[in-house]
Design a protein around this motif. Structure first.
Motif, PDB file in Angstrom:
ATOM      1  N   CYS A  36     -10.515   5.826  -3.503  1.00 48.65           N
ATOM      2  CA  CYS A  36      -9.583   4.865  -2.897  1.00 48.65           C
ATOM      3  C   CYS A  36     -10.338   3.843  -2.058  1.00 48.65           C
ATOM      4  O   CYS A  36      -9.842   3.372  -1.032  1.00 48.65           O
ATOM      5  N   ALA A  37     -11.584   3.524  -2.480  1.00 45.29           N
ATOM      6  CA  ALA A  37     -12.372   2.560  -1.705  1.00 45.29           C
ATOM      7  C   ALA A  37     -12.819   1.408  -2.583  1.00 45.29           C
ATOM      8  O   ALA A  37     -12.269   0.312  -2.515  1.00 45.29           O
ATOM      9  N   GLY A  52      -8.345   3.918   3.833  1.00 41.48           N
ATOM     10  CA  GLY A  52      -7.806   2.638   4.277  1.00 41.48           C
ATOM     11  C   GLY A  52      -6.303   2.607   4.035  1.00 41.48           C
ATOM     12  O   GLY A  52      -5.615   3.631   4.159  1.00 41.48           O
ATOM     13  N   HIS A  53      -5.796   1.444   3.663  1.00 43.64           N
ATOM     14  CA  HIS A  53      -4.349   1.286   3.503  1.00 43.64           C
ATOM     15  C   HIS A  53      -3.751   2.327   2.556  1.00 43.64           C
ATOM     16  O   HIS A  53      -2.781   2.993   2.887  1.00 43.64           O
ATOM     17  N   VAL A  54      -4.328   2.457   1.374  1.00 43.08           N
ATOM     18  CA  VAL A  54      -3.747   3.377   0.388  1.00 43.08           C
ATOM     19  C   VAL A  54      -4.183   4.815   0.670  1.00 43.08           C
ATOM     20  O   VAL A  54      -3.360   5.741   0.668  1.00 43.08           O
ATOM     21  N   ALA A  72      -6.745   5.267  -6.279  1.00 42.01           N
ATOM     22  CA  ALA A  72      -6.137   3.927  -6.246  1.00 42.01           C
ATOM     23  C   ALA A  72      -7.108   2.817  -6.612  1.00 42.01           C
ATOM     24  O   ALA A  72      -6.673   1.721  -6.972  1.00 42.01           O
ATOM     25  N   ALA A  73      -8.405   3.056  -6.478  1.00 40.02           N
ATOM     26  CA  ALA A  73      -9.363   1.952  -6.628  1.00 40.02           C
ATOM     27  C   ALA A  73      -9.223   1.292  -7.996  1.00 40.02           C
ATOM     28  O   ALA A  73      -8.935   1.972  -8.996  1.00 40.02           O
ATOM     29  N   ASN A  74      -9.424  -0.008  -8.026  1.00 38.28           N
ATOM     30  CA  ASN A  74      -9.400  -0.759  -9.282  1.00 38.28           C
ATOM     31  C   ASN A  74     -10.726  -0.607 -10.006  1.00 38.28           C
ATOM     32  O   ASN A  74     -11.771  -0.467  -9.373  1.00 38.28           O
ATOM     33  N   ASP A  84     -15.061   8.038   4.856  1.00 33.12           N
ATOM     34  CA  ASP A  84     -14.885   6.592   5.011  1.00 33.12           C
ATOM     35  C   ASP A  84     -16.089   6.080   5.766  1.00 33.12           C
ATOM     36  O   ASP A  84     -16.692   6.825   6.549  1.00 33.12           O
ATOM     37  N   VAL A  85     -16.438   4.817   5.540  1.00 34.20           N
ATOM     38  CA  VAL A  85     -17.531   4.232   6.325  1.00 34.20           C
ATOM     39  C   VAL A  85     -17.058   3.898   7.744  1.00 34.20           C
ATOM     40  O   VAL A  85     -17.864   3.768   8.660  1.00 34.20           O
ATOM     41  N   ASN A 130      -2.393   3.150 -10.134  1.00 29.05           N
ATOM     42  CA  ASN A 130      -2.254   2.339  -8.917  1.00 29.05           C
ATOM     43  C   ASN A 130      -1.218   1.211  -9.040  1.00 29.05           C
ATOM     44  O   ASN A 130      -1.254   0.245  -8.287  1.00 29.05           O
ATOM     45  N   THR A 133       1.880   1.822  -3.494  1.00 34.36           N
ATOM     46  CA  THR A 133       0.725   2.175  -4.330  1.00 34.36           C
ATOM     47  C   THR A 133       0.361   3.643  -4.113  1.00 34.36           C
ATOM     48  O   THR A 133       0.121   4.387  -5.068  1.00 34.36           O
ATOM     49  N   SER A 173       0.791  -1.242   0.000  1.00 29.21           N
ATOM     50  CA  SER A 173       0.000   0.000   0.000  1.00 29.21           C
ATOM     51  C   SER A 173       0.825   1.295   0.000  1.00 29.21           C
ATOM     52  O   SER A 173       0.481   2.234  -0.717  1.00 29.21           O
TER      53      SER A 173
HETATM   54  P1  NAD Z   1      -8.670  -0.886   2.267  1.00 28.30           P
HETATM   55  O1  NAD Z   1      -9.733  -1.917   2.433  1.00 28.30           O
HETATM   56  O2  NAD Z   1      -7.545  -0.834   3.227  1.00 28.30           O
HETATM   57  O3  NAD Z   1      -9.328   0.573   2.243  1.00 28.30           O
HETATM   58  C1  NAD Z   1     -10.554   0.857   1.686  1.00 28.30           C
HETATM   59  C2  NAD Z   1     -11.246   1.854   2.606  1.00 28.30           C
HETATM   60  O4  NAD Z   1     -12.461   2.278   1.979  1.00 28.30           O
HETATM   61  C3  NAD Z   1     -11.613   1.269   3.965  1.00 28.30           C
HETATM   62  O5  NAD Z   1     -11.135   2.126   4.992  1.00 28.30           O
HETATM   63  C4  NAD Z   1     -13.135   1.194   3.927  1.00 28.30           C
HETATM   64  O6  NAD Z   1     -13.704   1.401   5.195  1.00 28.30           O
HETATM   65  C5  NAD Z   1     -13.461   2.324   2.977  1.00 28.30           C
HETATM   66  N1  NAD Z   1     -14.765   2.225   2.331  1.00 28.30           N
HETATM   67  C6  NAD Z   1     -15.429   1.124   1.938  1.00 28.30           C
HETATM   68  N2  NAD Z   1     -16.599   1.466   1.378  1.00 28.30           N
HETATM   69  C7  NAD Z   1     -16.671   2.807   1.402  1.00 28.30           C
HETATM   70  C8  NAD Z   1     -17.634   3.762   0.950  1.00 28.30           C
HETATM   71  N3  NAD Z   1     -18.777   3.391   0.370  1.00 28.30           N
HETATM   72  N4  NAD Z   1     -17.364   5.070   1.145  1.00 28.30           N
HETATM   73  C9  NAD Z   1     -16.228   5.465   1.734  1.00 28.30           C
HETATM   74  N5  NAD Z   1     -15.288   4.616   2.177  1.00 28.30           N
HETATM   75  C10 NAD Z   1     -15.502   3.300   2.012  1.00 28.30           C
HETATM   76  O7  NAD Z   1      -8.135  -1.075   0.762  1.00 28.30           O
HETATM   77  P2  NAD Z   1      -6.791  -0.468   0.152  1.00 28.30           P
HETATM   78  O8  NAD Z   1      -5.743  -1.511   0.170  1.00 28.30           O
HETATM   79  O9  NAD Z   1      -6.536   0.876   0.716  1.00 28.30           O
HETATM   80  O10 NAD Z   1      -7.236  -0.329  -1.374  1.00 28.30           O
HETATM   81  C11 NAD Z   1      -8.133   0.690  -1.787  1.00 28.30           C
HETATM   82  C12 NAD Z   1      -8.503   0.489  -3.251  1.00 28.30           C
HETATM   83  O11 NAD Z   1      -7.312   0.516  -4.045  1.00 28.30           O
HETATM   84  C13 NAD Z   1      -9.154  -0.854  -3.552  1.00 28.30           C
HETATM   85  O12 NAD Z   1     -10.069  -0.663  -4.602  1.00 28.30           O
HETATM   86  C14 NAD Z   1      -8.007  -1.715  -4.041  1.00 28.30           C
HETATM   87  O13 NAD Z   1      -8.439  -2.730  -4.927  1.00 28.30           O
HETATM   88  C15 NAD Z   1      -7.182  -0.694  -4.790  1.00 28.30           C
HETATM   89  N6  NAD Z   1      -5.754  -1.043  -4.884  1.00 28.30           N
HETATM   90  C16 NAD Z   1      -5.027  -1.231  -3.750  1.00 28.30           C
HETATM   91  C17 NAD Z   1      -3.683  -1.538  -3.847  1.00 28.30           C
HETATM   92  C18 NAD Z   1      -2.844  -1.719  -2.605  1.00 28.30           C
HETATM   93  O14 NAD Z   1      -1.612  -1.708  -2.722  1.00 28.30           O
HETATM   94  N7  NAD Z   1      -3.433  -1.864  -1.437  1.00 28.30           N
HETATM   95  C19 NAD Z   1      -3.082  -1.662  -5.100  1.00 28.30           C
HETATM   96  C20 NAD Z   1      -3.842  -1.446  -6.252  1.00 28.30           C
HETATM   97  C21 NAD Z   1      -5.190  -1.139  -6.124  1.00 28.30           C
END
Ligand code: NAD
Length: 347
Positions: free
Chosen positions: A237-238, A182-184, A259-261, A203-204, A287, A150, A147
């Motif tokens: 990013c969710a 979240g993470h990213v 970042a979201a896919n 964020d939720v 991402n 990313t 993350s």
């Molecule tokens: P994560 O689960 O750590 O974070 C996602 C955050 O979004 C969480 O804090 C969650 O509570 C929040 N969330 C969920 N639904 C929501 C909504 N309706 N409104 C607002 N917030 C909401 O995931 P992540 O690792 O941070 O990844 C985020 C996105 O980036 C994902 O789509 C993931 O596929 C994509 N991605 C991540 C990486 C990576 O390195 N982690 C790499 C490429 C793509």
């Protein structure tokens, strides 16, 4: 279940079904393209309703990895694996080891890594059976969590998008809305804050949100209100498929970069964004920081500064992509796909 006529088939080079009666493994590995190198892609463990759903998902995701690796300038192709199982109840060491043997049977044509439902600890178990695993904890004890990398890539992508979409070279005072800290999203928020941007966060998970907002002096809004925020940039990013017709029409931002896919709910949203004067940053280009770092872990000359420089190259790739989109009058999403296909020889 037809494969060669499947809508997501797109001339995959190899699709392997793996089964292990003792552990209950039912898995599919899809190798889309190995022109640039071994097919790298995560392992998703999910209780798919049907085998057909699992096949559709693995084909779509593995194809996406070919595009992502090509645009990140990596010597890698695209692949993906799925296990049809509930990660909370079915994920046993035996199941993971059987998966490791299946990956190993492909002799390195497919390299696995974490994805939803699989963790760094799971990769350690898989690594007991095969060397073809990425995303492991590094020798120095640092976490294998991609993350932060990313997030750095998304930050570099955002700087390029702001140059092209808003004609601005710095981020001082720029208003950015981040959906999901979240993470990213959290790392991205910190980079933007350090660069002088003003943040609107949602964020939720209200507790995590309140914590971060207080630390960074950021504004917060309810999840549903993030699309109406008066900002310059919207950073999803969710969740995937967030940019549907209703959201595209509501956005106040002039740039989308996150970042979201699979951010576009349908391919047609790319044109709708243009019609609204919004510059969209193709998600798989922005991402790719995590996959870039995983690719570097496979090299004997791993060097953190070189990794960061490679990730910063996302900005230069986007400069070229946005310029070409402008010249050709096409959407950045269309140009990203075209550039990727040229890079893996299917242009
Ligand atoms: P994560 O689960 O750590 O974070 C996602 C955050 O979004 C969480 O804090 C969650 O509570 C929040 N969330 C969920 N639904 C929501 C909504 N309706 N409104 C607002 N917030 C909401 O995931 P992540 O690792 O941070 O990844 C985020 C996105 O980036 C994902 O789509 C993931 O596929 C994509 N991605 C991540 C990486 C990576 O390195 N982690 C790499 C490429 C793509």
């Amino acid at each position: 279940m037809p494969v060669f006529t499947h809508p997501e088939f797109d001339h995959h080079q190899q699709i392997v079904h793996g089964c292990d009666a003792a552990s209950g493994l039912r898995a599919i590995i899809a190798i889309h393209d190995t022109t640039r190198g071994p097919a790298l892609g995560g392992l998703r463990i999910y209780p798919y309703a049907s085998e057909a759903d699992a096949l559709t998902d693995v084909l779509r995701l593995s194809r996406g990895m070919s595009y992502k690796s090509a645009m990140a300038d990596l010597p890698l192709g695209g692949g993906k694996a799925v296990i049809i199982a509930d990660p909370r109840t079915d994920k046993t060491p035996e199941l993971l080891r059987a998966m490791g043997r299946l990956v190993d049977s492909l002799g390195g044509r497919y390299v696995t890594a974490e994805d939803s439902g699989s963790s760094e600890a799971d990769m350690q178990v898989i690594a007991e059976e095969t060397a073809h695993v990425g995303g492991l904890r590094r020798a120095d004890g640092e976490s294998g969590d991609p993350s932060p990398f990313t997030a750095w890539g998304v930050f570099c992508a955002l700087r390029s998008a702001v140059r092209h979409g808003l004609g601005r070279r710095d981020l001082e005072g720029l208003k950015v809305a981040i959906q999901g800290v979240g993470h990213v999203g959290e790392h991205l928020a910190r980079h933007l804050h350090a660069a002088g941007a003003r943040l609107v966060l949602t964020d939720v998970d209200r507790e995590a949100l309140a914590h971060l907002a207080e630390e960074l002096g950021a504004e917060t809004v309810a999840p549903e209100a993030i699309f109406d925020a008066e900002v310059d940039v919207f950073a999803p990013c969710a969740l995937g498929a967030v940019l549907d017709a209703e959201v595209v029409d509501r956005l106040r931002a002039r740039v989308v970069c996150g970042a979201a896919n699979n951010q576009l709910a349908t391919p047609r949203m790319a044109e709708r964004l243009i019609a609204r004067g919004i510059l969209y940053t193709p998600d798989y280009v922005a991402n790719a920081g995590g996959v870039i770092e995983i690719a570097w872990q496979r090299r004997a000359d791993y060097d953190r500064r070189a990794v960061m420089a490679h990730i910063e190259g996302i900005g230069a790739t986007l400069d070229e992509l946005f310029a070409r989109a402008g010249r050709e009058g096409r959407s950045p999403a269309h140009i990203a796909d075209a550039m990727a296909r040229e890079r893996f020889g299917r242009g």
